[in-house]
Enzyme design. Structure first.
Site, PDB file in Angstrom:
ATOM      1  N   CYS A  52      78.451  13.888  37.134  1.00 22.65           N
ATOM      2  CA  CYS A  52      79.075  13.436  38.382  1.00 22.65           C
ATOM      3  C   CYS A  52      80.606  13.434  38.372  1.00 22.65           C
ATOM      4  CB  CYS A  52      78.526  12.070  38.789  1.00 22.65           C
ATOM      5  SG  CYS A  52      78.144  10.939  37.454  1.00 22.65           S
ATOM      6  N   ARG A  79      73.422  12.893  25.232  1.00 21.61           N
ATOM      7  CA  ARG A  79      73.477  11.437  25.107  1.00 21.61           C
ATOM      8  C   ARG A  79      72.928  11.014  23.755  1.00 21.61           C
ATOM      9  NH1 ARG A  79      71.254   9.700  31.130  1.00 21.61           N
ATOM     10  NH2 ARG A  79      72.776  10.931  32.305  1.00 21.61           N
ATOM     11  N   GLN A  91      70.016  18.135  33.423  1.00 19.04           N
ATOM     12  CA  GLN A  91      69.708  17.403  34.645  1.00 19.04           C
ATOM     13  C   GLN A  91      69.700  18.353  35.838  1.00 19.04           C
ATOM     14  OE1 GLN A  91      72.902  14.391  34.475  1.00 19.04           O
ATOM     15  NE2 GLN A  91      71.284  12.847  34.433  1.00 19.04           N
ATOM     16  N   ASP A 127      70.842  18.044  38.744  1.00 19.14           N
ATOM     17  CA  ASP A 127      71.746  17.125  39.415  1.00 19.14           C
ATOM     18  C   ASP A 127      72.209  17.695  40.751  1.00 19.14           C
ATOM     19  OD1 ASP A 127      72.773  14.647  39.147  1.00 19.14           O
ATOM     20  OD2 ASP A 127      74.241  15.135  37.608  1.00 19.14           O
ATOM     21  N   HIS A 181      75.015  16.274  44.097  1.00 18.40           N
ATOM     22  CA  HIS A 181      75.797  15.206  44.713  1.00 18.40           C
ATOM     23  C   HIS A 181      76.141  15.608  46.138  1.00 18.40           C
ATOM     24  CE1 HIS A 181      76.472  14.479  40.364  1.00 18.40           C
ATOM     25  NE2 HIS A 181      76.288  13.239  40.758  1.00 18.40           N
ATOM     26  N   LYS A 189      69.227   2.311  45.838  1.00 21.01           N
ATOM     27  CA  LYS A 189      68.620   3.567  45.400  1.00 21.01           C
ATOM     28  C   LYS A 189      67.137   3.614  45.746  1.00 21.01           C
ATOM     29  CE  LYS A 189      67.512   1.898  40.728  1.00 21.01           C
ATOM     30  NZ  LYS A 189      67.474   2.235  39.297  1.00 21.01           N
ATOM     31  N   HIS A 223      74.050  10.434  44.651  1.00 21.34           N
ATOM     32  CA  HIS A 223      73.510  11.097  43.466  1.00 21.34           C
ATOM     33  C   HIS A 223      72.028  11.348  43.730  1.00 21.34           C
ATOM     34  CE1 HIS A 223      76.871   9.646  40.805  1.00 21.34           C
ATOM     35  NE2 HIS A 223      76.862   8.650  41.666  1.00 21.34           N
TER      36      HIS A 223
END
Length: 692
Positions: free
Chosen positions: A373, A402, A420, A422, A424, A504, A550
Site C-alpha cells: 500500500c 514477512r 498478495q 492487492d 487500492h 472492513k 484496500h
C-alpha cells in the site's frame, strides 16, 4: 507407413504441409512398420473404444467404477454445513465453557499445573498450561516438569465428564483490579497476573464453576456444566507453545480440543478431518509435483515447479484480465524501499515484529516490503489530482515478505514470502458505496470461477482506538452496510472489530468438505491518506482527502492455491489442469503423429502432453489417472488413418471419437468458459464376435 487418401490429407493438414512436401515432413513409414503397428495395437486399441464384452480392459473397469461412484455420490444426502463461532453463539458458549472445564480438570488431576489462556478457535478450543519442576516430598529430589501424554488426555477427559455430570453452576462476578490481583497471588498463578496487567478495562470479570474453580474471563458461557454435551467434546492432541509467542519465554503445553453442540456434529467433523487429511495440499503438492519448500533455501519460501507454475499462471492471467475488464489498472512496484517510507506509513512502528531486518545501502537503511500500500500512495501523490479523476483503481500482484517464526510456518497457508492480490481504490466519499458494490461483485465473479459460491461475511465496525472523524467513520460504515444490502448478502456485525484506520468487510469461502477459509477483505483507510498527505482538488477548488480502500480477493496467491488444491483434492478443472490432454501412444511408430497433435494444441493455447515412456498401455492409463489428467486418448494406427481421437474424460467417462480440429476447438471453448468437456463424439457400433 505410407498414408493415402483422406488419411494422408488429414495428416498433412495437421502438420501444415502440402502434398508436395510430404517426404520433408518426416512421416513416411514403410508398409512393414504399418503391419507391425496394426498387430501390436489390435487388442488394446479396440478395447479402449468398447467397454462391453469379455475384452473390456482396465480402462473400461475404471470407467465403470467411476460411474458407480458418481451415482453413489448423487444418492448420498449431504449434511447441512457445520455451525461456526461467528454464526452460532450457543456453539461459542459450549466451546468457551468447555475450555474452562478442561482447565479445571487438568488442575484437579495435576495440581502443579498453572493456567494461562484458553480461547475458542475455528473448530473447538485450546488451553495452554505450564508445568513447573516440583520437589519430591519424600526424597527431596527435583522432579522434571510433566510432559502430557495420550494417556493423560484420557484421564483428563474422564475428569471433565465427571465435572459436566455434576452440573456445577457457572456464574459471573465483577471485582476490582486489586481484588483480582489478591486472589491470583493467593492461588499462585503468575501467568494470570500478566493477563490481568494486559486488561485495560474495569471492572474485572471472573467466571466461577461452582465454588471449586474460577478464571479471569469476559464470557460468554453456558449456565451450568450440565449444559455441555460431553459426548460432543473430544481432546485431540498436545503441542508446545511459547508463552506470548516469545521463544525467550516459558514453553507451555497446549491441549487442543474440538467441541460441538451434539454428537452428530462431532461425527460429521471427524469425517471431515479424515477427508481433509486426504486433501492435504502439502502431500498433494509433492505427489503431483506442483511446488516445494526447500529448507536449504530457508523455511516459508515457496518454489513453484513447472506444473504448479502453469496453474498459477492461469490464475494470475484470469485475475489480471478480469480486473482490466472491470476498469482497474494493473501496476507494478519495487520489492524494497528506503526505511523512511515505512516510518511514514507507520508500519515500522506498528508492524516491526512482522518485518525482516533492514539492510544498509550507501549509508541508508532499506527495508524489504511487508505490504504494497505505501507504494500506491506514493504513485497517487506523484501529481495533483482532481475530483474529476477519481476514482483510481490500481491492482497489483505484489510479492511481500514477512517474518514468521519457524514454528508457525505451514505449507502454503503460512509462509514468509507470498504474493498478495492487492488493489487500492482512491475515491470520493460519495463514490464509496458504489465502489464497494463493484468490489463485492468482482469478488463474486472471480471466486465463482474457481467453484467457490458459498460465503460467510462479517462487517467489522469502529474499535475503541481509531483514527478519523466520527463523520467519516459513519459515512464509511454506512457505505459498507449499503453495499452488502445492495448485494442482498447476509452478514454478521462484529461491533468494534474494525481496524484502527477504518471499518472492513471480511469474507470466508466454504470448500468442498465444509471448511471455511478467510480470503477476501475490503477495508476503508483514513490513516494512510492522512500520513502521506494525499489530496484532490474538489469542485469548489478546495483540497480534500480521498478515501482509500484496500481490497484483496484471494488474500495471497500461495494461500489460495493451497485452498484450491484441497478443495479439488488435486483434481483440477479442465481450464486449470497443468496437462489438459494426455496422448497415450501405443507404439513409437505413432510418436511423431502425437507430437504434431501436441504442437497444434499448443498453438491454440492448450496444454497437451505425450506419454513418452516405454510402459504398457495399462500403466500409461494408470499414470494419467494418478496425475489427475482431465482428458486422455489412446493413439494407434486406426487414429492416424481415421484422423480422429477416441477421448476419455476422467470425470465424464468415454466421450467418443472426434476429429482433431473439432476436438481441439471444443477444448478451447471449455477452457474459455471454465467448463468440463461433456460433448459426445461418435461411438462405433459393437463389432460382432467371430464364431469359429
Amino acid at each position: 507407413m505410407k498414408l493415402t487418401g483422406s488419411a494422408m490429407s488429414f495428416f498433412l493438414a495437421l502438420t501444415g504441409c502440402s502434398l508436395g512436401l510430404r517426404r520433408a515432413a518426416g512421416f513416411i513409414v514403410s508398409p512393414t512398420t504399418q503391419n507391425v503397428v496394426r498387430n501390436s495395437i489390435a487388442s488394446s486399441s479396440s478395447s479402449w473404444r468398447s467397454s462391453s464384452g469379455a475384452g473390456a480392459t482396465l480402462t473400461s473397469r475404471l470407467m465403470a467404477t467411476q460411474a458407480v461412484e458418481k451415482k453413489a455420490a448423487v444418492v448420498e444426502e449431504q449434511p447441512p454445513p457445520l455451525p461456526t463461532n461467528e454464526n452460532d453463539n450457543d456453539l461459542l458458549k459450549v466451546r468457551h465453557s468447555s475450555a474452562h472445564v478442561l482447565a479445571m480438570a487438568v488442575q484437579e488431576t495435576f495440581p502443579e499445573a498453572q493456567t494461562t489462556i484458553g480461547p475458542w478457535i475455528d473448530n473447538g478450543f485450546y488451553y495452554d498450561f505450564f508445568f513447573p519442576e516440583t520437589v519430591d516430598e519424600e526424597t527431596g529430589e527435583t522432579v522434571p516438569s510433566r510432559k502430557l501424554t495420550e494417556q493423560d488426555l484420557k484421564v483428563v477427559k474422564k475428569k471433565m465428564d465427571k465435572i459436566i455430570g455434576a452440573n456445577h453452576p457457572i456464574h459471573r462476578e465483577e471485582v476490582s483490579r486489586e481484588e483480582a490481583k489478591r486472589r491470583i497471588e493467593e492461588i499462585g498463578e503468575p501467568f494470570k497476573l500478566e493477563i490481568l496487567d494486559s486488561i485495560k478495562t474495569e471492572p474485572i470479570t471472573i467466571y466461577h464453576i461452582g465454588d471449586q474453580w474460577w478464571d479471569l474471563c469476559a464470557g460468554p458461557h453456558v449456565e451450568s456444566t450440565g449444559k455441555l454435551p460431553k459426548k460432543a467434546i473430544q481432546l485431540q492432541n498436545v503441542a508446545g507453545a511459547y508463552w506470548r509467542g516469545d521463544e525467550n519465554r516459558e514453553m507451555l503445553q497446549r491441549i487442543y480440543a474440538t467441541a460441538w453442540k451434539d454428537p452428530k456434529q462431532l461425527k460429521q467433523y471427524k469425517k471431515m478431518l479424515i477427508e481433509a487429511k486426504k486433501r492435504d495440499h502439502r502431500v498433494l503438492g509433492k505427489n503431483l509435483d506442483l511446488f516445494s519448500i526447500q529448507e536449504d533455501a530457508g523455511g516459508g519460501l515457496v518454489f513453484w515447479h513447472p506444473k504448479g507454475s502453469t496453474i498459477r499462471r492461469k490464475i494470475e492471467d484470469f485475475w489480471k484480465d478480469t480486473h482490466i475488464d472491470n476498469d482497474y489498472d494493473v501496476v507494478y512496484s519495487p520489492h524494497i524501499a528506503n526505511l523512511n517510507l515505512w516510518k511514514t506509513s507507520g508500519h515500522n512502528d506498528f508492524y516491526r515484529e512482522g518485518m525482516f531486518q533492514s539492510m544498509e545501502v550507501e549509508n541508508e537503511e532499506y527495508q524489504i516490503r511487508p505490504m504494497n500500500c505505501p507504494f500506491h500512495c506514493l504513485m497517487y501523490k506523484e501529481q495533483l489530482r482532481s475530483y474529476r479523476d477519481l476514482p483510481f483503481r490500481w491492482a497489483e500482484l505484489g510479492t511481500v515478505y514477512r517474518y514468521e517464526r519457524s514454528g508457525t510456518l505451514h505449507g502454503l497457508m503460512r509462509v514468509r514470502g507470498f504474493t498478495q492480490d492487492d488493489a487500492h481504490i482512491f475515491c470520493l466519499p460519495e463514490q464509496l458505496q458504489s465502489e464497494i458494490v463493484d468490489v463485492l461483485s468482482l469478488t463474486e465473479q472471480i471466486l465463482t470461477r474457481f467453484g467457490f459460491d458459498k460465503y460467510e461475511i462479517m462487517l467489522s465496525t469502529r474499535p475503541e482506538k481509531s483514527v478519523g472523524s466520527d463523520k467519516i467513520w459513519d459515512t464509511a460504515t454506512a457505505a459498507l452496510e449499503g453495499a452488502l444490502d445492495a448485494k442482498g448478502w447476509d452478514y454478521t456485525i462484529d461491533e468494534g472489530g474494525g481496524a484502527f484506520y477504518g471499518p472492513k468487510i471480511d469474507l470466508k469461502i466454504r470448500d468442498a468438505i465444509g471448511r471455511s477459509w478467510q480470503c477476501s477483505t475490503v477495508q476503508c483507510d483514513f490513516n494512510l491518506p492522512d500520513r502521506f498527505g494525499l489530496e484532490y482538488v474538489s469542485a469548489e477548488g478546495t483540497k480534500e482527502q480521498p478515501i482509500m480502500v484496500h481490497r484483496a480477493i484471494f488474500g495471497s496467491i500461495e494461500r489460495f492455491f493451497g485452498i484450491l488444491v484441497e478443495n479439488t483434492a488435486g483434481d483440477f478443472p479442465l481450464w486449470l489442469a497443468p496437462t489438459q490432454l494426455k496422448l497415450l501412444p501405443v507404439t513409437d511408430a505413432v510418436m511423431d503423429y502425437c507430437m504434431e497433435v501436441k504442437k497444434k494444441g499448443a498453438k491454440m493455447g492448450l496444454r497437451v502432453e505425450v506419454d513418452r515412456g516405454s510402459e504398457r498401455l495399462a500403466k500409461q492409463i494408470r499414470n494419467a489417472e494418478k496425475a489427475r489428467t482431465p482428458l486422455m486418448a489412446v493413439v494407434g494406427m486406426k487414429e492416424i488413418e481415421s484422423g480422429k481421437l477416441a477421448i476419455r474424460s476422467r470425470k465424464e467417462g468415454d466421450l467418443g471419437s472426434f476429429t482433431i480440429d473439432a476436438f481441439l476447438e471444443e477444448m478451447i471453448r471449455c477452457d474459455t468458459a471454465a467448463e468440463e468437456m461433456t460433448m459426445k463424439g461418435e461411438f462405433p457400433e459393437k463389432e460382432e464376435e467371430e464364431v469359429e
